[in-house]
Design a protein around this motif. Structure first.
Motif, PDB file in Angstrom:
ATOM      1  N   ARG A 118       0.853  -1.178   0.000  1.00  0.00           N
ATOM      2  CA  ARG A 118       0.000   0.000   0.000  1.00  0.00           C
ATOM      3  C   ARG A 118       0.892   1.233   0.000  1.00  0.00           C
ATOM      4  O   ARG A 118       1.812   1.349   0.796  1.00  0.00           O
ATOM      5  N   LEU A 120       1.061   5.693  -1.098  1.00  0.00           N
ATOM      6  CA  LEU A 120       0.455   6.921  -1.601  1.00  0.00           C
ATOM      7  C   LEU A 120       1.228   7.353  -2.837  1.00  0.00           C
ATOM      8  O   LEU A 120       2.422   7.646  -2.768  1.00  0.00           O
ATOM      9  N   THR A 246      -6.384  12.172   3.965  1.00  0.00           N
ATOM     10  CA  THR A 246      -6.263  11.307   2.786  1.00  0.00           C
ATOM     11  C   THR A 246      -7.579  10.643   2.398  1.00  0.00           C
ATOM     12  O   THR A 246      -7.602   9.817   1.486  1.00  0.00           O
ATOM     13  N   VAL A 280      -5.018   6.319   3.663  1.00  0.00           N
ATOM     14  CA  VAL A 280      -3.704   5.693   3.825  1.00  0.00           C
ATOM     15  C   VAL A 280      -3.131   6.062   5.184  1.00  0.00           C
ATOM     16  O   VAL A 280      -3.577   7.005   5.833  1.00  0.00           O
ATOM     17  N   ASP A 284       2.323   4.490   4.677  1.00  0.00           N
ATOM     18  CA  ASP A 284       2.051   4.456   3.238  1.00  0.00           C
ATOM     19  C   ASP A 284       2.587   5.716   2.565  1.00  0.00           C
ATOM     20  O   ASP A 284       3.006   5.684   1.402  1.00  0.00           O
TER      21      ASP A 284
END
Length: 338
Positions: A118, A120, A246, A280, A284
Motif C-alpha cells: 500500500r 500513496l 487522505t 492511507v 504508506d
C-alpha cells in the motif's frame, strides 16, 4: 453466556489489557496494541455489544468477516493476534469464556504477505497537498502531511521534532535520538541526521509557527514543533490527521459508489476516518515518498541516507515503482550520460 462471568464493557476491557501490558512492552508496542484493538471496539459499538460476556465464537467470526477484505492479510493477522492475547486476559478475569481465544479465525498468510504494497502515489499526494494549501493553509494537518511527504520520515521522527530542530535559514530539520526525554528514534543514534527542506516547504512551516502553532512545552521543558494545546502531539493524533486528510471525499468525489455519503461515518467523523478503504497511513506516505524520489532519479544511496533505511530494506519494502517507471528513470539517466 455463563452465569460465572462478570460484566465488563469492551472499552474497559481494552483499557485493563493495556494497563496490564504497560511496563512489559515498549511504549511503541503498547501504542500499537491499542491501535490494533480499536477496530474491535468499533465493531462492538456498531453491533451494540456493550458487555464482553456476550462475545462468542460466532461474534469473533463476524468480526473476522467484518475486517477481511478491508485491510491487508498481514494487518488483519496483527489485529487478530493481539485480540487473542487480550481474550486470554479477559478470560482470566471472568469477562469471557475460558478458551475463547482459540475461536479467533486467523488468515492464511502467503510468503509475500509480509511485503506491504500500500502506497500513496505522487499524483494523489499532490492533490491532497493542493487541497490543504487552498483550504487549510499552514494548518497542523497541512504541515504534518507536507513534512511526511517531502522528507519520507517516520511518524516517530516527526514526533521527536522541537521548534529548535527546525532551521529556517538552511532550511532543514535536525533529527536527534533523545530516549531519556521520550523521543527515541527507531535506529537510535544511527537515525540521527539533518534533512534538507525546499524553501516552499519551509515557508509553510514558518507560517504555521507564526499563526497556528501552540507555544507550549512538554514535561521535559522542550517546545515541540508539532503541538496541541496539551503539549507534544501524540503519535495517535498523527495517524488521525493523515487518515482524515487522505480521505478522497476531502478533496473530490468518493470512489465507493455503494456508499451513501449521508451514512458514511468515515466521512462524517474524523476519528473514524481510518475505516475508509481508500485512506492511507503515515507509513504508506513514507513508501510513496521513497518511490517518488526514486522515480525522480535520486540515487538509491541518497534516498537510503535521507529516509534512514538500508538499501536492502528499501528495495524489498519501499520501492513500489512499476517496471515502466523504472524504465523511464533509466531512460532519463541514459540521456544525461550520452
Amino acid at each position: 453466556m455463563s452465569d460465572d462471568l462478570q460484566p465488563l464493557s469492551p472499552e474497559e476491557g481494552v483499557e485493563m489489557y493495556l494497563d496490564l501490558r504497560e511496563g512489559d512492552v515498549s511504549e511503541t508496542t503498547l501504542m500499537n496494541h491499542g491501535y490494533r484493538l480499536n477496530p474491535f471496539l468499533d465493531f462492538c459499538e456498531e453491533h451494540d455489544i456493550d458487555n464482553l460476556n456476550d462475545v462468542t465464537g460466532r461474534t469473533l467470526y463476524k468480526y473476522y468477516s467484518y475486517k477481511k477484505g478491508a485491510i491487508k492479510p498481514v494487518t488483519l493477522d496483527n489485529y487478530l493476534t493481539t485480540l487473542r492475547v487480550a481474550l486470554d486476559l479477559w478470560a482470566d478475569i471472568d469477562a469471557v469464556e475460558e478458551g475463547l481465544r482459540e475461536k479467533v479465525p486467523l488468515p492464511n498468510l502467503k510468503p509475500q504477505d509480509d511485503v506491504r504494497d500500500r502506497v500513496l502515489r505522487g499524483d494523489r499526494a499532490k492533490e491532497i497537498l493542493n487541497g490543504l494549501d487552498t483550504f487549510n493553509y499552514a494548518s497542523r494537518d497541512h504541515v504534518i502531511m507536507l513534512i511526511l511527504w517531502h522528507t519520507g520520515m517516520r511518524t516517530g521522527s516527526i514526533y521527536s521534532l522541537d521548534v529548535d530542530d527546525y532551521d529556517p535559514e538552511e532550511p532543514c530539520l535536525k533529527l536527534r535520538h533523545r530516549p531519556e526525554e521520550g523521543t527515541p528514534l527507531k535506529n537510535e543514534e544511527n537515525g540521527e541526521r539533518d534533512v534538507s527542506l525546499s524553501h516552499p516547504v519551509a515557508a509553510v512551516i514558518d507560517d504555521y509557527l507564526a499563526k497556528n502553532h501552540y507555544e507550549v512545552t512538554d514535561e521535559y521543558g522542550r517546545e515541540p514543533l508539532i503541538s496541541s494545546s496539551q503539549g507534544r502531539l501524540s503519535k495517535g493524533a498523527y495517524r488521525t490527521s493523515i487518515y482524515a486528510v487522505t480521505r478522497p471525499c476531502e478533496w473530490g468525489a468518493c470512489p465507493h459508489a455503494e456508499v451513501d455519503p449521508d451514512d458514511c461515518r468515515p466521512a462524517d467523523r474524523r476519528d473514524k476516518a481510518s475505516r475508509c478503504p481508500s485512506t492511507v497511513s503515515p507509513h504508506d506516505i513514507r513508501r510513496g515518498a521513497i518511490t517518488e524520489s526514486l522515480n525522480d532519479g535520486v540515487p538509491v544511496e541518497i534516498v537510503s541516507e535521507r529516509m534512514n533505511v538500508s538499501v536492502d530494506v528499501l528495495d524489498k519494502h519501499y520501492d513500489k515503482r512499476t517496471h515502466r517507471e523504472r524504465m523511464e528513470v533509466r531512460r532519463r539517466v541514459l540521456r544525461e550520460v550520452r
